[in-house]
Design an enzyme around this catalytic site. Structure first.
Site, short mmCIF file in Angstrom:
data_model
loop_
_atom_site.label_atom_id
_atom_site.label_comp_id
_atom_site.label_asym_id
_atom_site.label_seq_id
_atom_site.Cartn_x
_atom_site.Cartn_y
_atom_site.Cartn_z
N ASN A 15 0.83 -1.21 0.00
CA ASN A 15 0.00 0.00 0.00
C ASN A 15 0.87 1.26 0.00
O ASN A 15 1.83 1.37 0.76
CB ASN A 15 -0.90 0.03 1.24
CG ASN A 15 -1.54 -1.30 1.53
OD1 ASN A 15 -2.30 -1.81 0.73
ND2 ASN A 15 -1.22 -1.88 2.67
N HIS B 160 11.39 -5.88 -1.25
CA HIS B 160 10.38 -6.18 -2.27
C HIS B 160 9.24 -5.16 -2.22
O HIS B 160 8.86 -4.56 -3.23
CB HIS B 160 9.84 -7.60 -2.04
CG HIS B 160 8.79 -8.04 -3.00
ND1 HIS B 160 9.01 -8.98 -3.97
CD2 HIS B 160 7.48 -7.69 -3.13
CE1 HIS B 160 7.90 -9.19 -4.66
NE2 HIS B 160 6.95 -8.41 -4.16
N GLU B 161 8.71 -4.94 -1.02
CA GLU B 161 7.55 -4.04 -0.90
C GLU B 161 7.92 -2.60 -1.24
O GLU B 161 7.12 -1.87 -1.83
CB GLU B 161 6.96 -4.12 0.52
CG GLU B 161 6.50 -5.51 0.93
CD GLU B 161 5.60 -6.18 -0.09
OE1 GLU B 161 4.73 -5.50 -0.68
OE2 GLU B 161 5.76 -7.40 -0.31
N HIS C 118 8.01 -1.82 -4.87
CA HIS C 118 6.67 -1.58 -5.41
C HIS C 118 6.29 -0.11 -5.37
O HIS C 118 5.39 0.32 -6.11
CB HIS C 118 5.63 -2.36 -4.60
CG HIS C 118 5.45 -3.78 -5.04
ND1 HIS C 118 5.21 -4.14 -6.35
CD2 HIS C 118 5.43 -4.94 -4.32
CE1 HIS C 118 5.07 -5.46 -6.41
NE2 HIS C 118 5.20 -5.96 -5.20
#
Length: 881
Positions: free
Chosen positions: A275, A307-308, A311
């Site tokens: 998010n 990884h997040e 994003h």
């Protein structure tokens, strides 16, 4: 209204520009109320507005549309929610004119316990059970919280307001601009966000502690967690700050929000969710405890955080146009996470571990029931199933292959250009190829289309013929069947040395290449090997003729090859053996060449392969099983003795991980010395949880070992493990225990462990950790799954977790009869959300069954395994002497 049913996408009557969203969660009644004002651009004049909504209550008088120019308020004549299609259809008594207006909707919903949409999670504070409210909107569950255009291409800005109990922390994507307290309630308003897709909107409400830091350009970074666990967030915080700095440079674009919060959620289905500005995680993927977390836990936290945060650029700033292109998000984030982790911890040599990602992709994509990287999605219920090893692992692997082909600098420049061109917008796979073509001058689209638009991958066969190398490509299938695929394959090969290399594109089915000048440098002796797919940069397998294979075996034994190439030779040989294209004696003969292997990634894969071969041997040739076990025990003795049970001062991160994996494997092979030592150390641990005799890196090994000897009548160690589970509040320790409980050989105790997974003591997202049963537990697990199927459907609904139950229980079978029985059961218990996983699991069971039949027909297997067992034992004895 029926004309809108059964459509994969929403009609383009209206384009959302901004959402003013207000939510009021009730943490006692487990409900929420809300309102949304969506600023729309009506594109063609229409009397219908169609948007997404699911599991919400919306009454006729709760909807209105206000035209921006005339200020005229129009009420709908009809409001209907189609639950199967998850759409809300609004019919108005007159046409809404082209131009801007505001659609206002009031709604109510349930704070569910299924870990999707707007849901509740439980935790303890000062011994009291509490509830928090959490959102998980990816891939298509924002519609369960508020009516919206819940498609990635429908980007809009969000202005969010929350009404929450005054003592709680309330977080959203953006920083707080105002907080007004009125008695027991407070109203929290947040800055308007940049435009983003609905699946990235986030809200979390509960009691939390945090640790904080800043990037060099002033971005505030926080890690939130349960009260009392703040110190466990420091490691992730450090990784986050360093990753944001790296990505800012690598993508040549700064992080686009003023703050980044990361928060650990006790009940969370996935590993983490990116998010925008408020990244949510399982506790195991964010928190690290110096005393009780293992080296593997530390690495997982680092790679998941990296990884997040990748994003935030690949996914959030530039978003895929539709779920067909989800690999652009997940494949890139997986690949880039290794870049960031390597930057933070170069001593981990994390890129060699990337091969685990490639192998997972290869194993799934070797199935006829695989799917292309780009897959058509026709309903929201299909999306969850493509968040799999194809989108993540194969996606990351073909990116690595392409980067290797184009060169690192060219690749980075082109990526930065792609990000700048599509920032705050949406992109398709072709847009990325266009940027890379522009930056490299290569025909990237032509090259990569064969890898993303068709499923599968090739096996490249190679043989020497009169100082020429003959290459042949065909689709590899684990079943051994013939596939139809055809690829443009970037071939790399070296001849006896990494200084003598050649590369070319294999574009036809078969080609012959003159290699006289290379072969001249590898006359006879130790350096006459030829290795294709150098350092495993390509996403394909290689099959060598007998002469080349024998030379590579020698090169492996003499450590003449890189760790990545040693990994690849072993993994390809195993895959060919499973496909019945190579004999099991040939495979175990190759495995014997790895007896003095020291590399973590190679040994980790050797363990995985050994355990799989043991299972096949148990089904195919049970009279030889003890020889196989002894062969594997002997094979790992060198590593076991090198590493021992005790951590060594200054040892590497990967040795710390390897010790636990080696000891766990020896326990599973029934090595009595390992089982005895584990039992002693486990008893010491029960007396003192901080004993140095059982550090976190070897706890899983000890837990598996004591369960190997546990049974219904000898259950004290099982009970002791449950006691440790109940007393710890560290999620990583709980999952270690859950992953060990079903390691018993006693079907009755395995059933008890499986039933425990569904008890109130195990969070529903963690039950899947307990499904890795022993050979003796397969039938018990299947009977248990059938008996509890309705309960599982009720608990997990259509989320991806339900697919894990199917694959974990069905895939290990190795008989055609059992596969047929499974198929018959699910014929009357079908669900669209498990269809693909079920087909894949049945295919795996049939592949195992075919492999068992093939092994039963190998007449020389008995002599081969007995001879190799003695041979490896001889080497072990020589080392002792």
């Amino acid at each position: 209204m029926d004309q809108f049913k059964g459509k994969p996408r929403l009609p383009k009557f209206a384009v959302p520009k901004r959402y003013d969203l207000r939510l009021k969660p009730d943490l006692v009644a487990h409900r929420f109320a809300g309102s949304v004002a969506v600023h729309l651009d009506i594109v063609p004049a229409t009397s219908f507005i169609v948007l997404n909504a699911a599991e919400l209550s919306v009454s006729n008088d709760a909807v209105s549309f206000t035209n921006q120019d005339s200020s005229k308020v129009i009420k709908p004549s009809r409001v209907e929610l189609f639950e199967n299609d998850e759409i809300l259809v609004l019919e108005f008594p007159e046409e809404l004119p082209i131009g801007f207006g505001v659609l206002s909707i009031r709604f109510e919903g349930i704070l569910n316990d299924r870990m999707k949409g707007f849901y509740r999670s439980t935790y303890e504070h000062n011994g009291e059970k509490k509830t928090m409210a959490v959102t998980q909107f990816a891939p298509a569950d924002a519609r369960r919280c508020f009516p919206c255009w819940d498609e990635p291409s429908c980007k809009a800005s969000f202005k969010i307001t929350l009404d929450v109990p005054s003592e709680l922390v309330a977080l959203s994507n953006m920083p707080i601009v105002e907080e007004i307290t009125d008695g027991n309630l407070k109203t929290v308003s947040y800055q308007e966000s940049p435009i983003m897709s609905t699946y990235l909107v986030a809200v979390v409400v509960g009691l939390f502690d945090y640790v904080e830091d800043h990037t060099s350009d002033g971005v505030k970074v926080r890690v939130y967690c349960q009260v009392g666990k703040a110190n466990q967030g420091k490691f992730a915080l450090d990784v986050a700050v360093k990753s944001l700095e790296l990505y800012k440079g690598y993508f040549a674009t700064p992080y686009s929000l003023p703050k980044l919060d990361m928060i650990a959620i006790p009940d969370f289905a996935a590993g983490a969710m990116e998010n925008y500005g408020l990244v949510t995680y399982r506790e195991t993927a964010l928190l690290y405890d110096d005393q009780h977390s293992a080296a593997a836990n530390k690495q997982r936290v680092a790679t998941v955080v990296a990884h997040e945060l990748a994003h935030q650029w690949f996914g959030n700033l530039v978003t895929m146009e539709w779920w067909t292109h989800v690999w652009l998000n997940e494949g890139f984030a997986t690949w880039v996470s290794y870049l960031a982790t390597d930057n933070c911890f170069p001593e981990w040599k994390i890129w060699s571990q990337f091969l685990h990602e490639s192998t997972e992709g290869l194993r799934l994509d070797g199935l006829a029931e695989s799917h292309p990287i780009e897959v058509e999605i026709n309903h929201a219920c299909e999306i969850d199933e493509i968040f799999d090893a194809i989108s993540y692992k194969k996606g990351a692997s073909v990116i690595r292959m392409l980067q290797s082909y184009l060169g690192a600098e060219c690749f980075q420049r082109s990526l930065a250009s792609y990000i700048k061109r599509h920032a705050c917008s949406n992109a398709k796979t072709e847009d990325l190829w266009a940027a890379l073509e522009e930056g490299s001058g290569e025909h990237v689209n032509k090259l990569m289309t064969s890898w993303t638009k068709q499923k599968g991958y090739p096996v490249v066969s190679v043989k020497v013929n009169d100082q020429k190398l003959e290459f042949n490509q065909s689709q590899f299938l684990s079943s051994g069947a013939q596939g139809e695929g055809h690829w443009i394959v970037p071939i790399t090969l070296c001849f006896g040395s990494y200084d003598v290399c050649k590369s070319f594109l294999l574009q036809s089915k078969s080609e012959t290449h003159e290699v006289k000048e290379f072969l001249g440098s590898t006359d006879k002796g130790v350096n006459c090997w030829i290795k294709l797919n150098v350092d495993q940069a390509g996403f394909y397998r290689v099959k060598y003729d007998e002469l080349l294979a024998a030379r590579l075996r020698y090169a492996v034994e003499k450590q003449l090859l890189s760790a990545s190439d040693r990994f690849g030779i072993l993994d390809d040989s195993f895959a060919l053996c499973m496909a019945c294209q190579e004999s099991l004696p040939s495979l175990i003969n190759l495995m014997g060449s790895y007896r003095e292997e020291v590399d973590y990634t190679v040994l980790s894969n050797l363990i995985t392969i050994s355990l799989k071969v043991q299972r096949i041997a148990a089904d195919a040739v049970p009279d030889l099983l003890e020889y196989f076990k002894q062969f594997f025990i002997n094979l790992f003795q060198y590593s076991a003795e090198r590493l021992g049970w005790e951590p060594k001062p200054g040892e590497s991160h990967v040795d710390a991980m390897l010790r636990g994996e080696i000891l766990t494997a020896l326990a599973m092979f029934g090595h009595n010395l390992t089982l005895d030592e584990a039992s002693k150390r486990f008893l010491a641990f029960l007396e003192n949880r901080n004993t140095p005799l059982l550090p976190p890196d070897i706890r899983k090994a000890a837990y598996v070992a004591v369960m190997q000897r546990a049974s219904k009548s000898n259950r004290s160690d099982y009970e002791s493990l449950l006691k440790v589970y109940r007393e710890t509040d560290l999620s990583q320790e709980k999952t270690r225990i859950l992953g060990s409980l079903a390691s018993s050989r006693d079907p009755d105790l395995i059933l008890e462990a499986l039933n425990f997974m569904l008890s109130s003591e195990v969070r529903s997202q963690d039950a899947v950790f307990g499904l890795a049963v022993t050979q003796e537990g397969r039938n018990v697990a299947w009977a248990w799954l059938k008996e509890n199927w309705e309960h599982l459907i009720k608990t997990y609904g259509s989320g991806f977790l339900i697919t894990r139950f199917v694959s974990a229980v069905v895939s290990p079978f190795a008989s055609f009869e059992k596969a047929k029985e499974v198929e018959e059961f699910f014929a009357s218990h079908a669900m669209p959300c498990i269809a693909r996983t079920l087909r894949q699991s049945l295919e795996r069971a049939n592949i195992n069954a075919k492999w068992v039949q093939s092994v039963q027909n190998e007449n020389e297997l008995g002599d081969a395994v007995k001879e190799l067992t003695q041979k490896i034992l001889g080497y072990c004895l020589l080392q002792i002497i």
